[in-house]
Design an enzyme around this catalytic site. Structure first.
Site, PDB file in Angstrom:
ATOM      1  N   HIS A 149      -8.280  -4.777  -0.239  1.00  0.00           N
ATOM      2  CA  HIS A 149      -7.031  -4.177   0.201  1.00  0.00           C
ATOM      3  C   HIS A 149      -6.655  -4.727   1.581  1.00  0.00           C
ATOM      4  CE1 HIS A 149      -4.063  -0.991  -0.370  1.00  0.00           C
ATOM      5  NE2 HIS A 149      -4.137  -0.773   0.939  1.00  0.00           N
ATOM      6  N   ASP A 151     -10.548  -3.111  -4.551  1.00  0.00           N
ATOM      7  CA  ASP A 151      -9.579  -2.161  -4.021  1.00  0.00           C
ATOM      8  C   ASP A 151      -9.643  -0.884  -4.852  1.00  0.00           C
ATOM      9  OD1 ASP A 151      -7.420  -0.778  -2.998  1.00  0.00           O
ATOM     10  OD2 ASP A 151      -5.964  -2.378  -3.317  1.00  0.00           O
ATOM     11  N   SER A 178       0.825  -1.202   0.000  1.00  0.00           N
ATOM     12  CA  SER A 178       0.000   0.000   0.000  1.00  0.00           C
ATOM     13  C   SER A 178       0.868   1.264   0.000  1.00  0.00           C
ATOM     14  CB  SER A 178      -0.964  -0.051   1.179  1.00  0.00           C
ATOM     15  OG  SER A 178      -1.934   0.948   1.087  1.00  0.00           O
TER      16      SER A 178
END
Length: 320
Positions: free
Chosen positions: A289, A259, A165
């Site tokens: 995610h 996501d 991320s």
């Protein structure tokens, strides 16, 4: 427009449990919370993730000196008679949340199953330390690693960088920075569900996903990371905007179905490929995610992690 499969049921059940706990705690809208207040709820949510323990592994906590502060790193050394490839890894958390502990299970898993030395980086967090502070910490570790990693049986000639991320954002930005400075230390990058562009108008952003990461959360994260919106155009904040992506290290890029960041990850993979950079692009359906944090509880997440870790193990050695 692609028809999407339903979210994985085991994953939905886990997210529902977290959601129920947040409701019990009367979690206010994120916009009403300071960064420090929101970290409390983040840590509470993470208690629902299963802690992963790995045997036959040594763990070392070190401090790296950098200008006016120290950068904590945690080194994961699997038992091996051979010099190991190294992965410098940055945790996720929107540049606002997370630390060495939040990445601990994932780093143990990657070190064990990819059979590599992991250097987990405790970079400074926003908004107390806005862009580019976290990136500067990553670059300091990037300079330190080749000179010191052999102490833990790491091979400085087999040095990769990666993250999840926002951590993947920092990894991608670091390789651009190092290339631009003529100091490229890495020969592979591993980007798991990466943040790559300060832009909220892709199809995946506009799809209204409410599973774990949302458009509103990402806007909140960016607003805390950047001192002003103009910084979002800086390619070291938004690597997708880099003018020249040629001569970057080979990349493994992972995206998932539900996501908001899905489309920018795919766009980045395509951009690198078009620039002549070898790319291994992995896409997993029915996942959300932060799925790597759900290993041991969500079978589909387990299968995805087995696949991507097998690929990583090969790529860590192939690209050296």
């Amino acid at each position: 427009m692609k028809t999407h499969l339903p979210i994985d049921e085991d994953m939905k059940e886990l997210l529902d449990k977290i959601g129920a706990r947040m409701a019990e705690l009367k979690h206010p809208p994120l916009s009403d919370l300071s960064a420090e207040q929101s970290r409390y709820f983040y840590k509470e949510a993470r208690t629902f993730f299963q802690k992963i323990e790995m045997n036959d592994m040594m763990i070392y906590n070190e401090k790296i000196e950098s200008a006016d502060h120290q950068i904590p790193v945690r080194i994961y050394q699997p038992a091996s008679a051979e010099m190991l490839p190294v992965l410098v890894f940055m945790h996720g958390g929107g540049w606002v949340f997370g630390d060495l502990d939040s990445a601990d299970s994932m780093c143990r898993y990657l070190a064990k199953h990819a059979n590599c030395l992991i250097v987990s980086v405790g970079y400074r967090l926003a908004p107390e330390h806005p862009f580019p502070a976290a990136l500067m910490d990553v670059l300091a570790v990037s300079e330190w690693a080749p000179q010191n990693i052999s102490k833990w049986n790491g091979d400085p000639a087999q040095l990769a960088i990666g993250g999840e991320s926002s951590g993947a954002n920092l990894a991608a930005a670091a390789v651009h920075w190092l290339k631009d400075q003529g100091k490229q230390a890495f020969t592979m990058q591993c980007l798991l569900t990466p943040v790559l562009n300060h832009n909220f108008y892709t199809e995946s952003y506009q799809s209204g996903y409410s599973f774990n990461l949302t458009k509103e959360k990402m806007e909140w994260f960016w607003n805390h990371y950047l001192s002003n919106q103009e910084q979002g155009k800086n390619p070291y904040a938004s690597p997708l905007l880099a003018i020249n992506s040629a001569d970057l290290p080979p990349a493994m890029i992972v995206t998932v179905e539900y996501d908001p960041l899905r489309d920018e990850g795919k766009q980045y993979a395509e951009k690198l490929e078009n620039s002549g950079v070898p790319v291994t692009y992995l896409y997993y359906e029915q996942l959300v995610h932060s799925f790597p944090n759900m290993i041991g509880q969500v079978n589909r997440a387990d299968l995805a992690m087995i696949d991507l870790t097998n690929q990583l193990k090969i790529l860590l050695r192939k690209n050296f």
